[in-house]
Write a protein that holds these residues in place. Structure first.
Motif, PDB file in Angstrom:
ATOM      1  N   PRO A 155      16.655  -0.614 -14.210  1.00  0.00           N
ATOM      2  CA  PRO A 155      15.584  -0.176 -13.275  1.00  0.00           C
ATOM      3  C   PRO A 155      15.670  -1.061 -11.880  1.00  0.00           C
ATOM      4  N   LEU A 156      15.181  -0.682 -10.774  1.00  0.00           N
ATOM      5  CA  LEU A 156      15.050  -1.305  -9.806  1.00  0.00           C
ATOM      6  C   LEU A 156      13.446  -1.770  -9.211  1.00  0.00           C
ATOM      7  N   TYR A 157      13.077  -2.768  -8.876  1.00  0.00           N
ATOM      8  CA  TYR A 157      11.944  -3.343  -8.448  1.00  0.00           C
ATOM      9  C   TYR A 157      11.932  -3.191  -6.958  1.00  0.00           C
ATOM     10  N   LEU A 158      11.189  -2.686  -6.340  1.00  0.00           N
ATOM     11  CA  LEU A 158      11.086  -2.665  -4.597  1.00  0.00           C
ATOM     12  C   LEU A 158       9.855  -3.265  -4.442  1.00  0.00           C
ATOM     13  N   ALA A 159       9.712  -4.358  -3.493  1.00  0.00           N
ATOM     14  CA  ALA A 159       8.314  -4.846  -3.091  1.00  0.00           C
ATOM     15  C   ALA A 159       8.410  -4.752  -1.499  1.00  0.00           C
ATOM     16  N   CYS A 160       7.383  -3.859  -1.024  1.00  0.00           N
ATOM     17  CA  CYS A 160       7.415  -3.780   0.571  1.00  0.00           C
ATOM     18  C   CYS A 160       7.145  -5.068   1.132  1.00  0.00           C
ATOM     19  N   VAL A 161       7.830  -5.601   2.060  1.00  0.00           N
ATOM     20  CA  VAL A 161       7.578  -6.544   2.788  1.00  0.00           C
ATOM     21  C   VAL A 161       7.717  -6.518   4.290  1.00  0.00           C
ATOM     22  N   VAL A 165       2.397 -10.248   4.169  1.00  0.00           N
ATOM     23  CA  VAL A 165       1.478 -11.525   3.611  1.00  0.00           C
ATOM     24  C   VAL A 165       1.489 -11.491   2.236  1.00  0.00           C
ATOM     25  N   ARG A 166       1.498 -10.225   1.687  1.00  0.00           N
ATOM     26  CA  ARG A 166       1.232 -10.207   0.188  1.00  0.00           C
ATOM     27  C   ARG A 166       2.468  -9.530  -0.531  1.00  0.00           C
ATOM     28  N   GLY A 167       3.400  -9.011   0.431  1.00  0.00           N
ATOM     29  CA  GLY A 167       4.477  -8.461  -0.642  1.00  0.00           C
ATOM     30  C   GLY A 167       5.579  -9.621  -0.828  1.00  0.00           C
ATOM     31  N   ARG A 168       5.498 -10.642   0.013  1.00  0.00           N
ATOM     32  CA  ARG A 168       6.581 -11.547  -0.157  1.00  0.00           C
ATOM     33  C   ARG A 168       6.641 -12.572  -1.175  1.00  0.00           C
ATOM     34  N   PRO A 169       5.234 -12.912  -1.470  1.00  0.00           N
ATOM     35  CA  PRO A 169       4.964 -13.513  -2.910  1.00  0.00           C
ATOM     36  C   PRO A 169       5.411 -12.739  -4.077  1.00  0.00           C
ATOM     37  N   LEU A 170       5.017 -11.375  -3.897  1.00  0.00           N
ATOM     38  CA  LEU A 170       5.408 -10.646  -5.074  1.00  0.00           C
ATOM     39  C   LEU A 170       6.921 -10.478  -5.484  1.00  0.00           C
ATOM     40  N   ALA A 171       7.587 -10.204  -4.009  1.00  0.00           N
ATOM     41  CA  ALA A 171       9.116 -10.357  -4.277  1.00  0.00           C
ATOM     42  C   ALA A 171       9.433 -11.492  -4.885  1.00  0.00           C
ATOM     43  N   ALA A 172       9.264 -12.447  -4.322  1.00  0.00           N
ATOM     44  CA  ALA A 172       9.514 -13.847  -4.791  1.00  0.00           C
ATOM     45  C   ALA A 172       9.310 -13.867  -6.273  1.00  0.00           C
ATOM     46  N   ALA A 173       8.345 -13.825  -6.723  1.00  0.00           N
ATOM     47  CA  ALA A 173       7.725 -13.872  -8.368  1.00  0.00           C
ATOM     48  C   ALA A 173       8.554 -12.944  -9.178  1.00  0.00           C
ATOM     49  N   LEU A 174       8.977 -11.585  -8.757  1.00  0.00           N
ATOM     50  CA  LEU A 174       9.930 -10.923  -9.244  1.00  0.00           C
ATOM     51  C   LEU A 174      11.227 -11.381  -9.333  1.00  0.00           C
ATOM     52  N   ALA A 175      11.792 -11.992  -8.112  1.00  0.00           N
ATOM     53  CA  ALA A 175      12.878 -12.328  -7.970  1.00  0.00           C
ATOM     54  C   ALA A 175      13.405 -13.549  -9.084  1.00  0.00           C
ATOM     55  N   ALA A 176      12.338 -14.315  -9.403  1.00  0.00           N
ATOM     56  CA  ALA A 176      12.348 -15.581 -10.102  1.00  0.00           C
ATOM     57  C   ALA A 176      12.517 -15.267 -11.532  1.00  0.00           C
ATOM     58  N   VAL A 177      12.242 -14.023 -11.950  1.00  0.00           N
ATOM     59  CA  VAL A 177      12.473 -13.542 -13.348  1.00  0.00           C
ATOM     60  C   VAL A 177      13.539 -12.428 -13.510  1.00  0.00           C
ATOM     61  N   GLU A 178      13.745 -11.556 -12.326  1.00  0.00           N
ATOM     62  CA  GLU A 178      14.645 -10.737 -12.428  1.00  0.00           C
ATOM     63  C   GLU A 178      15.464 -10.360 -11.292  1.00  0.00           C
ATOM     64  N   PRO A 179      16.300 -11.314 -10.926  1.00  0.00           N
ATOM     65  CA  PRO A 179      16.851 -11.547  -9.469  1.00  0.00           C
ATOM     66  C   PRO A 179      17.517 -10.150  -9.183  1.00  0.00           C
ATOM     67  N   ASP A 180      18.378  -9.485 -10.108  1.00  0.00           N
ATOM     68  CA  ASP A 180      19.274  -8.749 -10.050  1.00  0.00           C
ATOM     69  C   ASP A 180      18.621  -7.242  -9.732  1.00  0.00           C
ATOM     70  N   ARG A 181      17.203  -7.167 -10.161  1.00  0.00           N
ATOM     71  CA  ARG A 181      16.927  -6.007  -9.996  1.00  0.00           C
ATOM     72  C   ARG A 181      15.827  -5.705  -9.049  1.00  0.00           C
ATOM     73  N   THR A 182      15.501  -6.876  -8.690  1.00  0.00           N
ATOM     74  CA  THR A 182      14.456  -7.007  -7.327  1.00  0.00           C
ATOM     75  C   THR A 182      15.077  -7.249  -6.024  1.00  0.00           C
ATOM     76  N   TRP A 183      14.463  -6.347  -5.163  1.00  0.00           N
ATOM     77  CA  TRP A 183      14.707  -6.266  -3.782  1.00  0.00           C
ATOM     78  C   TRP A 183      13.366  -6.356  -2.870  1.00  0.00           C
ATOM     79  N   GLU A 184      13.418  -6.823  -1.843  1.00  0.00           N
ATOM     80  CA  GLU A 184      12.519  -6.585  -0.688  1.00  0.00           C
ATOM     81  C   GLU A 184      12.693  -5.089  -0.124  1.00  0.00           C
TER      82      GLU A 184
END
Length: 283
Positions: free
Chosen positions: A115-121, A131-150
């Motif tokens: 799956p792919l996880y996209l956080a709008c930043v 302001v709200r998207g970047r902390p979400l993207a960082a948190a997702l990337a910390a546990v699923e770096p290969d699935r996460t994209w801004e």
């Protein structure tokens, strides 16, 4: 400073996912202009081709980048996603220049089973997204770096942060970083929680709202639950949606609401919202 996402805390999320049966994602480290494709340095002929594809395929085109990475250079990743029920899939490949993106629109690519996880930043489009998207993207990337994209602008900035779960096209809004991580983990396990769900991009707003209320009443959480069987419009602003797995029928009305405020930080005039009221729910 009071931002649009603060003012929208009480707005109904259901029925607000942006439309899109397919997605085309282009790795572009930046910078991103306010209008992502037209103002981010891509070849104008390629922008025209991508726009034509989106119109024909009922698709959405987004710029993506890895959280915290801004350096350019080297091959760039692309993903072509089919979110239609029963056709959910992701194909991927790389390009070395903008011209290769036109071929990628129809290239076979390689199957991408994750799956792919996209956080709008997209802060240049709306401050709340950054302001709200970047902390979400960082948190997702910390546990699923290969699935996460801004990603660039998704839509519905007042519900920031926007989280897109692909390939199904579920769009969530208003999660904390921890809640977003939990939602992504649930999706990977085949479960979607309606608490922050705005809808699925393949469905029109009325169907998104109907499924939301059906999930609340039946407790159905599966990503493929509540398959749409029929949609009728018995009157102006009225909808009847029949679903299966489990069997549910929802009747609802659609109304236009004028909140008397701009709906995004970048807007200069008051906007309007679409909201739905349930008339009947039979299971």
């Amino acid at each position: 400073m009071t931002r649009c996402s603060d003012l929208a805390a009480g707005d109904a999320r259901e029925g607000t996912a942006p439309p899109g049966e397919r997605w085309f994602l282009v790795e572009h480290p930046g910078p991103w202009g306010r209008v992502a494709f037209a103002q981010s340095g891509l070849d104008p002929a390629v922008v025209t081709a991508l726009d034509a594809w989106a119109r024909t395929a009922r698709g959405r085109v987004l710029l993506i980048r890895r959280p915290g990475r801004r350096s350019a250079g080297g091959p760039r990743r692309w993903f072509r996603v089919d979110s239609r029920p029963g056709h959910e899939s992701v194909r991927t490949g790389t390009v070395t220049d903008d011209a290769g993106l036109v071929d990628a629109l129809s290239a076979p690519g390689t199957a991408h089973p994750e799956p792919l996880y996209l956080a709008c930043v997209h802060g240049r489009h709306d401050t709340c997204c950054a302001v709200r998207g970047r902390p979400l993207a960082a948190a997702l990337a910390a546990v699923e770096p290969d699935r996460t994209w801004e990603c660039s602008h998704v839509g519905g900035c007042r519900f920031a942060p926007a989280l897109v779960l692909l390939p199904h096209g579920f769009v969530l809004g208003g999660t904390s970083p921890a809640q977003g991580v939990a939602a992504a983990a649930g999706y990977a396990d085949g479960v979607v929680d309606p608490a922050f769900l705005r809808g699925r991009s393949t469905d029109p707003p009325a169907v998104q709202a109907a499924q939301h209320h059906a999930r609340l009443v039946t407790g159905a959480r599966g990503v493929d639950a509540l398959r749409v069987v029929a949609v009728d419009a018995p009157g102006t602003g009225r909808w009847r949606v029949r679903m299966a797995g489990p069997d549910v029928e929802v009747e609802l009305t659609e109304r236009r609401v004028d909140p008397g405020r701009p709906l995004t930080c970048a807007a200069t005039a008051p906007g309007w919202m679409r909201e739905f009221d349930v008339l009947a729910l039979r299971s």
